[in-house]
Design an enzyme around this catalytic site. Sequence first.
Site, PDB file in Angstrom:
ATOM      1  N   ARG A  50       0.855  -1.199   0.000  1.00 62.30           N
ATOM      2  CA  ARG A  50       0.000   0.000   0.000  1.00 62.30           C
ATOM      3  C   ARG A  50       0.884   1.239   0.000  1.00 62.30           C
ATOM      4  NH1 ARG A  50      -1.455   1.763   4.626  1.00 62.30           N
ATOM      5  NH2 ARG A  50      -2.266  -0.195   5.444  1.00 62.30           N
ATOM      6  N   TYR A 102     -16.911  16.023 -15.255  1.00 65.68           N
ATOM      7  CA  TYR A 102     -17.315  14.609 -15.275  1.00 65.68           C
ATOM      8  C   TYR A 102     -18.396  14.328 -14.207  1.00 65.68           C
ATOM      9  CZ  TYR A 102     -16.859   9.551 -14.773  1.00 65.68           C
ATOM     10  OH  TYR A 102     -17.120   8.215 -14.692  1.00 65.68           O
ATOM     11  N   ASP A 174      -8.250  17.963 -14.592  1.00 69.75           N
ATOM     12  CA  ASP A 174      -8.514  16.587 -15.014  1.00 69.75           C
ATOM     13  C   ASP A 174      -8.131  16.510 -16.492  1.00 69.75           C
ATOM     14  OD1 ASP A 174      -9.660  14.233 -16.011  1.00 69.75           O
ATOM     15  OD2 ASP A 174     -11.352  14.323 -14.626  1.00 69.75           O
ATOM     16  N   LYS A 199      -8.917   5.432 -19.476  1.00 67.39           N
ATOM     17  CA  LYS A 199      -9.277   5.894 -20.814  1.00 67.39           C
ATOM     18  C   LYS A 199      -8.053   5.810 -21.743  1.00 67.39           C
ATOM     19  CE  LYS A 199     -13.019   6.617 -18.434  1.00 67.39           C
ATOM     20  NZ  LYS A 199     -13.415   7.891 -17.873  1.00 67.39           N
TER      21      LYS A 199
END
Length: 386
Positions: A50, A102, A174, A199
Amino acid sequence: MGIYQSINSALIHGGISMDERTGAVNIPIYQTSTFKQDGLGMMRGYEYSRTGNPTREALEALIAELEGGKAGFAFASGLAAITAVLSLLHQGDRVLISSNVYGGTFRLLNQVFDHFGISFTVSDTGDPARFEQDITADVKAVMIESPANPLMTITDIRQISEISHRHGLLVIVDNTFMTPYLQRPLPLGADVVVHSATKYLGGHSDVVAGLAVVNSDELAKQLAFIQNASGGVLGPFDSFLLIRGIKTLSVRLDRHTENAEKAAEFLKNHAAVKRIYYPGLKTHPGYETHRSQARNGGAMISFELHRQFDIRVFFESLKLITLAESLGGVESLVCHPATMTHAAIPKEIRDKVGITDGLIRLSVGIEDIDDILSDLSQAIEKSEVH
Ligand SMILES: *Cc1c(COP(=O)(O)O)cnc(C)c1O
């Protein structure tokens, strides 16, 4: 840059591009949760995946280099990256967001961060003067998308960054629609870049992932802390897939864009098309601004058919182009923002900003352009109501 001049080479050799120990030309998938310590407090650079994992670290170094930032961070999804970045804010803070941000970002602020006393205002970041008027004393950050989805609204990243910094705001961009190959917000003045790497960066519709890059050591320290403390990290295998996807980003995007320019021309001249939104068209609002900050118009197109075309029939008639959420993969995808990607935004707001029920969003893939155009053409023809 040292041994190379261009992002085309950085995509392949950037970050940590080789396994030093074995010479493997690809970073191995370090599929391990933990690392042996040679004694108390005697780590070999890693302790728990992590906190840090070599495969993820290679990806993080790569995206930091590509965006021209200080440090990169990989997360389990784009929204996990956005959640971590927004966690830099505190109770009582407010964030300004672009008006067609978004849908998931809107929902996150509207229905999750809202519980913790972090509020937001939808602002027209395309109009710097009006944007500046929205900066009240509690505003601490601005979140921009340019082009903003799905109407491809353009924001002047330099100008908004300059105004925002005068008021001490954190500027978050973004950059999912553009990627660092087409646009690099940090050198334009932004502080933080976030990506849905699901994407274009992944590029093959086979991984869900998010990335964030910051431009200062202080932000890097804070975000590293949040990444480890909140834990939404990307796994080693998915990190490997992203590194692999990024290597071909420039060749894919060149083809995506070439196809999109032809598809935009085709739709613009088609009698059935009422309106088209594509930042590569000279007639697109903000075209000049976009050209000043991005390489080209990218490969996302939105359009509206005239009333006598039934969009339900249009979607059902497509044979090559797939009706699905998401974008940026090698295959052409189409979606209906009002009921899919932007369904989380209330209808009043959707109608106000222009995300009408007739709007269609097309992610132009890298198939043969003639096949894409004939599929669009036959589906439009079938959807005409007689
Ligand atoms: C898809 C998307 C997101 C969310 O990313 P996930 O990987 O789906 O969590 C955020 N911003 C934009 C612009 C997107 O297209």
